[in-house]
Design an enzyme around this catalytic site. Structure first.
Site, PDB file in Angstrom:
ATOM      1  N   TRP A 173      28.064  34.640  29.531  1.00  0.00           N
ATOM      2  CA  TRP A 173      29.423  34.388  29.039  1.00  0.00           C
ATOM      3  C   TRP A 173      30.211  33.537  30.025  1.00  0.00           C
ATOM      4  CZ3 TRP A 173      33.176  35.707  25.359  1.00  0.00           C
ATOM      5  CH2 TRP A 173      34.511  35.679  25.793  1.00  0.00           C
ATOM      6  N   ASP A 188      37.678  31.364  31.638  1.00  0.00           N
ATOM      7  CA  ASP A 188      38.542  30.417  32.364  1.00  0.00           C
ATOM      8  C   ASP A 188      37.835  29.534  33.406  1.00  0.00           C
ATOM      9  OD1 ASP A 188      39.906  32.505  31.230  1.00  0.00           O
ATOM     10  OD2 ASP A 188      41.010  33.055  33.033  1.00  0.00           O
TER      11      ASP A 188
HETATM   12  C1  FRU Z   1      42.484  34.765  31.006  1.00  0.00           C
HETATM   13  C2  FRU Z   1      42.119  35.966  31.857  1.00  0.00           C
HETATM   14  C3  FRU Z   1      42.740  35.870  33.237  1.00  0.00           C
HETATM   15  C4  FRU Z   1      41.830  36.719  34.065  1.00  0.00           C
HETATM   16  C5  FRU Z   1      40.495  36.407  33.457  1.00  0.00           C
HETATM   17  C6  FRU Z   1      39.507  37.525  33.485  1.00  0.00           C
HETATM   18  O1  FRU Z   1      41.497  34.433  30.090  1.00  0.00           O
HETATM   19  O2  FRU Z   1      42.513  37.140  31.209  1.00  0.00           O
HETATM   20  O3  FRU Z   1      44.081  36.281  33.264  1.00  0.00           O
HETATM   21  O4  FRU Z   1      41.899  36.417  35.414  1.00  0.00           O
HETATM   22  O5  FRU Z   1      40.726  36.030  32.131  1.00  0.00           O
HETATM   23  O6  FRU Z   1      38.250  37.103  33.051  1.00  0.00           O
END
Ligand code: FRU
Length: 548
Positions: free
Chosen positions: A128, A131
């Protein structure tokens, strides 16, 4: 005892429960590059632990498959070569025996050749992604770190995956950069180069690449620092982490995603951090001791903040602040406080989320380049999610005021060659021309259409409306959009079709969106303009090279 079917079943179930509850283990002396692990989405998740000389090396969740694996994941164990590790698992442990080491990933020969592998968007080999993190240019390389679960195609075990590129288009995936530790899993963050050794991590003339990230646990999120002296290949975590623990101040577990940059006029570092209901500004002289300065409410997750010239004029600038949805405010920034001067706008919608812009782009280049996570899935594949095309962000004066525009970076051009180009076609003639491209798995189409006898028109791909302009309600694919010349009845679109996604840039990037491409094997309609008596003023079709 009379042995009946029931007793056999009963003993079977008892054995199953026993097996599921007790952690089993195997011991392996690492001599190869990878450990290959069998996975099935049908299995419950269990905890797997690697131990080295009695010490925990890593712990992660995995759906280990004891039967026919649905797919295989891998773990790069190069760093453990010559060592003996104990692997224990508290889930259904029959899959432990299937784990094996090899110099190749199980299924290596098919990687990047899979049916639903995006052809010009970054995806990870397995697992997966969400970000983008720590986007940075350094010594000729662009680094893409990203939220990654190496062990399953769904979100879990957050780590920083890593890939490098010379052009932001062709990527090479490297071993995972940051693994979960005792402070938590590795949530999003950013990276900088500490040229003047403010943090004291540099070695001789080698400046440290410093990452700021969130360590996540169920009950709090803290901000941490790690550094690399070998261009992001290996990382050391700062011994006094965390550097910010603000849970009590905000009475919230939501304090995350540090975005760090150097603020030249103030000679200090800035961290933009999402805390509960908005983006806070912290400052520091050394990346380690941070002072809270201010807070702008109205943002959620994944902050970014940067200065851009208006219409290319460097003497007239505005600061852009955005959050995970990419909605932004324009304002001014004095190094300690962001002062919003506008409402909140959007320039991009759809599958994009948690985009970030690159740090350390040389001044001679001067572009502000953004990369966003595309929440796109790839049917039947052992990987999930992708990065959208990198885009250049610009501020331009429009009829509504100064607004953000985004268009694919010029480096993307190398992928596309014009196949055909036409002007002033009727809808029927255009559709005839497009027949040649029916069944293409990847294509770029640039077009401009003019409406005349109906309020909506667009382009569809196998029945899916990839462009749907409603002039009456001023909607493009359901989202409000008002062209610069509202009386023109025209709209232009630069459309990037990949195997599982479609990205569309309207009117030179004034608005853009990305959608999941619907894969309907039965619909062979291909590309088709729709509307009543529309004129296809421009139509250009490009072939697309794969990046793999
Ligand atoms: C955004 C988020 C961020 C966090 C990350 C965890 O997509 O929720 O705020 O750091 O994904 O995977």
């Amino acid at each position: 005892m009379k042995v009946t079917i029931k007793t056999i079943l009963g003993i079977g179930i008892l054995l199953f429960i026993f097996q599921a509850a007790v952690a089993d283990d195997i011991t392996i002396k690492i001599t190869k590059k990878y450990l290959n692990l069998p996975v099935s989405q049908k299995q419950e998740r269990g905890n797997m632990k690697f131990e080295l000389g009695g010490k925990t090396e890593r712990v992660f969740k995995i759906r280990l498959s004891g039967d026919e694996p649905e797919y295989w994941v891998f773990c790069d164990v190069t760093a453990l070569k010559g060592k003996t590790i104990k692997i224990s698992y508290d889930g259904k442990s029959s899959g432990l025996q299937k784990i094996y080491q090899h110099d190749e990933i199980e299924g290596q020969e098919l990687i990047y050749k899979e049916k639903n592998r995006p052809q010009f968007h970054f995806t990870s080999r397995r697992g997966w992604i969400n970000d983008p993190n720590g986007l940075i240019f350094y010594e000729g390389e662009y680094h893409l770190f990203y939220q990654h679960n190496p062990y399953e195609r769904e979100w879990e075990n957050m780590s920083w995956g890593h890939a490098v590129s010379k052009d932001m288009i062709h990527w090479q995936e490297l071993p995972v950069a940051l693994l979960p530790d005792e402070l938590g899993t590795m949530f999003s963050g950013s990276a900088v180069i500490d040229y003047t050794n403010t943090a004291g991590f540099n070695k001789g003339s080698t400046p440290a690449m410093v990452a700021a990230y969130t360590a996540n646990t169920a009950d709090k999120q803290t901000q941490c620092i790690a550094y690399s002296l070998d261009k992001g290949r290996t990382w050391a975590k700062y011994s006094k982490n965390p550097v910010i623990d603000s849970k009590a101040k905000w009475n919230s577990v939501d304090t995350r995603d540090p975005r760090v940059f150097w603020y030249k006029p103030g000679n200090h570092w800035v961290m933009v951090l999402n805390e509960r209901d908005g983006h806070s500004i912290y400052t520091s002289k050394n990346l380690l001791d941070w002072t809270y300065e201010s807070h702008t409410t109205g943002f959620w997750e994944c902050p970014d903040l940067f200065e851009l010239p208006i219409d290319g004029d460097k003497t007239k600038t505005k600061w852009v602040m955005y959050g995970a949805s990419n909605t932004y405010m324009l304002g001014s920034f004095d190094g300690k406080k962001f002062m919003p001067e506008t409402g909140k706008y959007y320039y991009v919608t759809g599958t994009i989320y948690a985009a970030q812009t690159f740090s350390n782009i040389p001044e001679s280049d001067g572009r502000r380049i953004q990369l966003g996570w595309g929440r796109i899935s790839h049917e039947g594949m052992p990987f999930n999610g992708m990065m959208l095309l990198p885009t250049e962000l610009k501020l331009k004066t429009t009829k509504d005021g100064v607004r953000l525009f985004s268009e694919p970076i010029k480096e993307a051009e190398q992928l596309f060659s014009t196949e055909n180009k036409w002007e002033n076609l009727t809808e029927a003639a255009a559709n005839e021309k497009l027949k040649t491209y029916q069944g293409s798995d990847k294509l770029r189409i640039k077009t401009r259409i003019k409406l005349s006898h109906a309020t909506s028109a667009g382009l569809s791909l196998n029945g899916q409306r990839i462009l749907d302009y409603d002039m009456n309600f001023n909607l493009v694919n359901g989202v409000f959009y008002s062209p610069q010349d509202m009386a023109s009845m025209e709209i232009s679109a630069d459309i990037y079709i990949d195997r599982t996604s479609v990205e569309v840039f309207i009117d030179g990037g004034a608005y853009s969106y990305s959608i999941q491409r619907k894969l309907d094997a039965n619909n062979k309609e291909g590309l088709r303009f729709w509307g009543t008596n529309i004129t296809v003023k421009d139509l250009e079709v490009f072939s697309v090279k794969s990046i793999w």
